[in-house]
Motif scaffolding. Sequence first.
Motif, short mmCIF file in Angstrom:
data_model
loop_
_atom_site.label_atom_id
_atom_site.label_comp_id
_atom_site.label_asym_id
_atom_site.label_seq_id
_atom_site.Cartn_x
_atom_site.Cartn_y
_atom_site.Cartn_z
N PRO A 17 -27.80 -19.90 -21.86
CA PRO A 17 -28.76 -21.00 -22.08
C PRO A 17 -29.98 -20.91 -21.18
CG PRO A 17 -26.52 -21.84 -22.00
CD PRO A 17 -26.46 -20.41 -21.55
N ARG A 18 -29.77 -20.50 -19.91
CA ARG A 18 -30.91 -20.34 -18.98
C ARG A 18 -31.78 -19.17 -19.41
NH1 ARG A 18 -27.16 -19.63 -13.90
NH2 ARG A 18 -28.95 -18.48 -13.14
N SER A 19 -31.13 -18.10 -19.89
CA SER A 19 -31.88 -16.94 -20.37
C SER A 19 -32.74 -17.34 -21.56
CB SER A 19 -30.93 -15.82 -20.79
OG SER A 19 -30.04 -15.53 -19.76
N ALA A 20 -32.14 -18.17 -22.44
CA ALA A 20 -32.86 -18.62 -23.63
C ALA A 20 -34.08 -19.44 -23.23
CB ALA A 20 -31.93 -19.44 -24.52
N ALA A 21 -33.90 -20.30 -22.22
CA ALA A 21 -35.03 -21.13 -21.76
C ALA A 21 -36.14 -20.25 -21.19
CB ALA A 21 -34.55 -22.12 -20.71
N PHE A 22 -35.74 -19.23 -20.41
CA PHE A 22 -36.75 -18.33 -19.81
C PHE A 22 -37.49 -17.55 -20.90
CE2 PHE A 22 -37.63 -13.93 -18.39
CZ PHE A 22 -38.71 -14.21 -17.58
N ALA A 23 -36.71 -16.98 -21.83
CA ALA A 23 -37.34 -16.17 -22.89
C ALA A 23 -38.22 -17.05 -23.78
CB ALA A 23 -36.26 -15.47 -23.72
N HIS A 24 -37.76 -18.27 -24.02
CA HIS A 24 -38.56 -19.20 -24.83
C HIS A 24 -39.87 -19.54 -24.13
CE1 HIS A 24 -39.70 -23.14 -26.57
NE2 HIS A 24 -39.27 -22.59 -27.68
N ALA A 25 -39.78 -19.76 -22.82
CA ALA A 25 -41.01 -20.07 -22.05
C ALA A 25 -41.96 -18.88 -22.06
CB ALA A 25 -40.64 -20.45 -20.62
N GLN A 26 -41.40 -17.67 -22.00
CA GLN A 26 -42.25 -16.47 -21.99
C GLN A 26 -42.88 -16.20 -23.35
OE1 GLN A 26 -41.98 -12.96 -19.88
NE2 GLN A 26 -42.65 -14.52 -18.45
N LEU A 27 -42.07 -16.39 -24.41
CA LEU A 27 -42.48 -15.92 -25.73
C LEU A 27 -42.97 -17.01 -26.66
CD1 LEU A 27 -39.53 -13.40 -26.12
CD2 LEU A 27 -41.90 -12.84 -25.60
N GLY A 28 -42.60 -18.26 -26.35
CA GLY A 28 -43.15 -19.38 -27.11
C GLY A 28 -42.40 -19.78 -28.36
N ASN A 29 -41.36 -19.03 -28.76
CA ASN A 29 -40.57 -19.48 -29.92
C ASN A 29 -39.13 -18.97 -29.81
OD1 ASN A 29 -40.15 -16.98 -31.72
ND2 ASN A 29 -42.35 -16.91 -31.29
N ARG A 30 -38.24 -19.67 -30.53
CA ARG A 30 -36.81 -19.40 -30.41
C ARG A 30 -36.42 -18.04 -30.99
NH1 ARG A 30 -33.42 -24.82 -30.38
NH2 ARG A 30 -31.68 -23.46 -30.78
N GLN A 31 -37.05 -17.68 -32.11
CA GLN A 31 -36.67 -16.43 -32.78
C GLN A 31 -36.92 -15.23 -31.86
OE1 GLN A 31 -35.11 -15.92 -35.83
NE2 GLN A 31 -34.99 -13.86 -34.96
N ASP A 32 -38.11 -15.18 -31.28
CA ASP A 32 -38.43 -14.07 -30.37
C ASP A 32 -37.55 -14.12 -29.13
OD1 ASP A 32 -40.28 -12.98 -32.03
OD2 ASP A 32 -42.04 -13.76 -30.99
N ALA A 33 -37.26 -15.36 -28.67
CA ALA A 33 -36.40 -15.50 -27.49
C ALA A 33 -35.02 -14.91 -27.78
CB ALA A 33 -36.29 -16.97 -27.11
N GLU A 34 -34.48 -15.21 -28.96
CA GLU A 34 -33.16 -14.65 -29.33
C GLU A 34 -33.22 -13.13 -29.43
OE1 GLU A 34 -31.46 -16.51 -32.76
OE2 GLU A 34 -30.36 -17.92 -31.51
N ASP A 35 -34.31 -12.62 -30.01
CA ASP A 35 -34.46 -11.16 -30.13
C ASP A 35 -34.49 -10.51 -28.74
OD1 ASP A 35 -34.53 -11.36 -32.84
OD2 ASP A 35 -36.68 -11.09 -33.05
N ALA A 36 -35.22 -11.13 -27.82
CA ALA A 36 -35.33 -10.57 -26.47
C ALA A 36 -33.96 -10.56 -25.79
CB ALA A 36 -36.31 -11.38 -25.64
N ILE A 37 -33.20 -11.65 -25.98
CA ILE A 37 -31.88 -11.73 -25.35
C ILE A 37 -30.93 -10.70 -25.97
CG2 ILE A 37 -29.88 -13.22 -24.95
CD1 ILE A 37 -31.92 -15.56 -24.87
N GLN A 38 -31.03 -10.54 -27.29
CA GLN A 38 -30.20 -9.54 -27.97
C GLN A 38 -30.50 -8.14 -27.42
OE1 GLN A 38 -27.80 -9.75 -30.94
NE2 GLN A 38 -27.51 -7.93 -29.69
N ASP A 39 -31.80 -7.81 -27.33
CA ASP A 39 -32.19 -6.50 -26.79
C ASP A 39 -31.68 -6.34 -25.35
OD1 ASP A 39 -33.51 -6.07 -29.12
OD2 ASP A 39 -35.54 -6.32 -28.31
N ALA A 40 -31.85 -7.39 -24.57
CA ALA A 40 -31.44 -7.33 -23.16
C ALA A 40 -29.93 -7.13 -23.05
CB ALA A 40 -31.86 -8.60 -22.43
N ALA A 41 -29.17 -7.82 -23.92
CA ALA A 41 -27.71 -7.69 -23.88
C ALA A 41 -27.28 -6.26 -24.19
CB ALA A 41 -27.08 -8.67 -24.86
N LEU A 42 -27.91 -5.65 -25.18
CA LEU A 42 -27.56 -4.27 -25.54
C LEU A 42 -27.95 -3.30 -24.42
CD1 LEU A 42 -28.53 -4.20 -29.33
CD2 LEU A 42 -26.24 -4.28 -28.34
#
Lengths: 166, 134
Positions: A17-42
């Motif tokens: 959830p904290r990662s999602a908040a950070f990625a959302h703040a950086q990227l401005g939308n949920r879809q890109d935030a999820e993509d960034a977290i997915q990439d980071a996880a892999l």
Amino acid sequence: MDDSRRHFETTVGPLLPRSAAFAHAQLGNRQDAEDAIQDAALRACQRLGAYDPSRPFAGWWFAILRNCCHDILRRRQRMVACELHEVAQSDRPPLDERDALEQALAGLSAAHREILQLRYCGDCSYRDLALALDIPEGTVMSRLHAARRALAERLAAAERDPGGTR
Amino acid sequence: MTAYDPAELSALLDGELEATRAAELRAAMRENDAMRAEFERLAGLHQRLLDDARSRQFQPRIALADSTASVRWPLLALLVCVLAVRLASKLAPPAVGAVLEGLLLLVLLSWLATRLWRATDADYLKLVQQAVAG
């Protein structure tokens, strides 16, 4: 599923959830935030062997996530440049407190904005921040303070001049 | 009066100062109005940023399975099928070979159709964004 991946899942899970908040703040939308977290996880799964357990896991994880966010920002650089241009030209007054905060954050330097996003959205300690940003802990303290002061000044200026006519 | 680095006020707010130094600064703040006002200003901003960060939190949907594996196995299966069909068409009568090739083509088309059917709007949007970004 092997033990290292299970361990990774149990360690990263609480950070999501904290990662999602950070990625959302950086990227401005949920879809890109999820993509960034997915990439980071892999990426993190692939590089798990390179992780040094004597260092904070959150800092290591947020360093990877930060890079993934930067990659997404680079990919859509032209589009973002257009959006920023539109925002700069619109000169719209802040609608509410959150809007005012967002506008003030957008006006900060990238280094100041990023350290605040990692500190608050990522809930990173100074050790985590030092690792994620690859800077000494002493620099974390001074940069964070400078970022807060710059943000406070921007907010105060916006309150004095809510129409943004400066 | 206790000398202090203004950045220490930030560290105090973040709970990152050693206990003795934190106590010294708190005592100094009781004597120094300007220092206390600055700390309160930072504390107000701190709370505002915390509230904003909490409002951004959500549970992302991610899959930790190795994505390369999910691509590698179908490709390997496809290669084996093509080789089997080519071999069968050499050994068996031409009609059997043609039927096998037809079946392989059918399987390939079904697989492609399933992939397209399962793709979400977000996948298409991502493709468009990547194309636009060059």
